[in-house]
Design an enzyme around this catalytic site. Sequence first.
Site, PDB file in Angstrom:
ATOM      1  N   HIS A  73      20.151   9.995 -19.409  1.00 38.24           N
ATOM      2  CA  HIS A  73      19.791   9.790 -18.007  1.00 38.24           C
ATOM      3  C   HIS A  73      20.940   9.167 -17.223  1.00 38.24           C
ATOM      4  CE1 HIS A  73      15.154   9.905 -18.805  1.00 38.24           C
ATOM      5  NE2 HIS A  73      15.734  11.074 -18.936  1.00 38.24           N
ATOM      6  N   THR A  74      22.121   9.175 -17.799  1.00 30.01           N
ATOM      7  CA  THR A  74      23.324   8.787 -17.075  1.00 30.01           C
ATOM      8  C   THR A  74      23.764   9.888 -16.110  1.00 30.01           C
ATOM      9  OG1 THR A  74      25.601   8.018 -17.313  1.00 30.01           O
ATOM     10  CG2 THR A  74      24.887   9.691 -18.856  1.00 30.01           C
ATOM     11  N   HIS A 100      13.198  18.808 -24.805  1.00 27.19           N
ATOM     12  CA  HIS A 100      11.795  19.209 -24.695  1.00 27.19           C
ATOM     13  C   HIS A 100      11.442  20.314 -25.688  1.00 27.19           C
ATOM     14  CE1 HIS A 100      10.213  17.360 -20.723  1.00 27.19           C
ATOM     15  NE2 HIS A 100      11.173  16.604 -21.221  1.00 27.19           N
ATOM     16  N   ASP A 102      13.324  25.061 -32.009  1.00 28.65           N
ATOM     17  CA  ASP A 102      13.001  26.441 -32.369  1.00 28.65           C
ATOM     18  C   ASP A 102      13.044  27.411 -31.191  1.00 28.65           C
ATOM     19  OD1 ASP A 102      10.771  25.665 -30.945  1.00 28.65           O
ATOM     20  OD2 ASP A 102       9.391  25.727 -32.652  1.00 28.65           O
ATOM     21  N   THR A 132      27.022   6.403 -10.922  1.00 26.73           N
ATOM     22  CA  THR A 132      27.896   7.552 -11.210  1.00 26.73           C
ATOM     23  C   THR A 132      26.996   8.721 -11.614  1.00 26.73           C
ATOM     24  OG1 THR A 132      28.183   6.698 -13.473  1.00 26.73           O
ATOM     25  CG2 THR A 132      29.922   6.198 -11.886  1.00 26.73           C
ATOM     26  N   PRO A 181       7.538  12.692 -24.642  1.00 33.81           N
ATOM     27  CA  PRO A 181       7.479  11.376 -23.995  1.00 33.81           C
ATOM     28  C   PRO A 181       7.302  11.530 -22.483  1.00 33.81           C
ATOM     29  CG  PRO A 181       9.301  11.477 -25.552  1.00 33.81           C
ATOM     30  CD  PRO A 181       8.786  12.879 -25.401  1.00 33.81           C
TER      31      PRO A 181
END
Length: 327
Positions: free
Chosen positions: A193-194, A65, A73, A248, A163
């Site tokens: 996102h695992t 993000h 930065d 998992t 996004p």
Amino acid sequence: MASFSPLLAMALAIFIFSSHSNAQLSSTFYSTTCPNVSAIVRTVVQQALQNDARIGGSLIRLHFHDCFVDGCDGSLLLDNNGTTIVSEKDALPNTNSTRGFDVVDNIKTAVENACPGVVSCVDILALASESSVSLAGGPSWNVLLGRRDRRTANQGGANTSLPSPFENLTNLTQKFTNVGLNVNDLVALSGAHTFGRAQCRTFSPRLFNFSNTGNPDPTLNTTYLATLQQICPQGGSGFTVTNLDPTTPDTFDNNYFSNLQTNRGLLQSDQELFSTSGAPTIAIVNNFSANQTAFFESFVQSMINMGNISPLTGSNGEIRSNCRRPN
């Protein structure tokens, strides 16, 4: 002889500056000024994981993000100061959502104790992301370093550039293209996102009233749908969290992609990668599902690519002493 237009000259100058900025990043940037910085960061992340299994996913999300708004930065870390700083933390994609700032503070304190005034907050985000992934069973890599911290924030940019979990593949791809990343980067980085969690409010429209149809998202596996409807009932709290990877949840592996193949992607933006008819992302998902090594290699390269988005280097920016405010 053809004339050399001022516009072309400006474009060339920007290209040279951008290339030069990225070239200044190096995995050995702190080798003499703070040689143990990676180990210090890893130790603090490891300690945080003992109390909070989801912190790894939270830390890598901070890096993501941050980089998507005016480049990597450290601007996301700045608090409102009532005058010049309108914090990105309060942008719609971040408010009551981004977390782990206290861990970043702890890392900064530990690093400052060892090497005062040397390591930037944005480089701490990059190092914490690598530690989070490797400590969860994922790949390790040499993090490129040498970024400096911006003195300002861009809340408006955070509202428009990041996004959204509700976006279709076309919009997702465009937002990655806007920062110089491609479709392979989109799929590989989505693989983060695992591990980690997501709040009900980020996917509940899929469960009951997808796109105002009055029905659930037809791409959702029906068994998984029933489970999610129990976790996030209509009228329930939008801030309840559940695992991004139901198989998992705290391990960094390629099961995220296998989940997409069985319509068990939690967010719309996840499942879009596999369920968008004719999309180039489908073959990439299939490859990563079948070959974890291929996923790990692509993920590492995509993290490096993301970390190279418009860094401040040289005399630009500063090395913050406190990640929450400019010096």
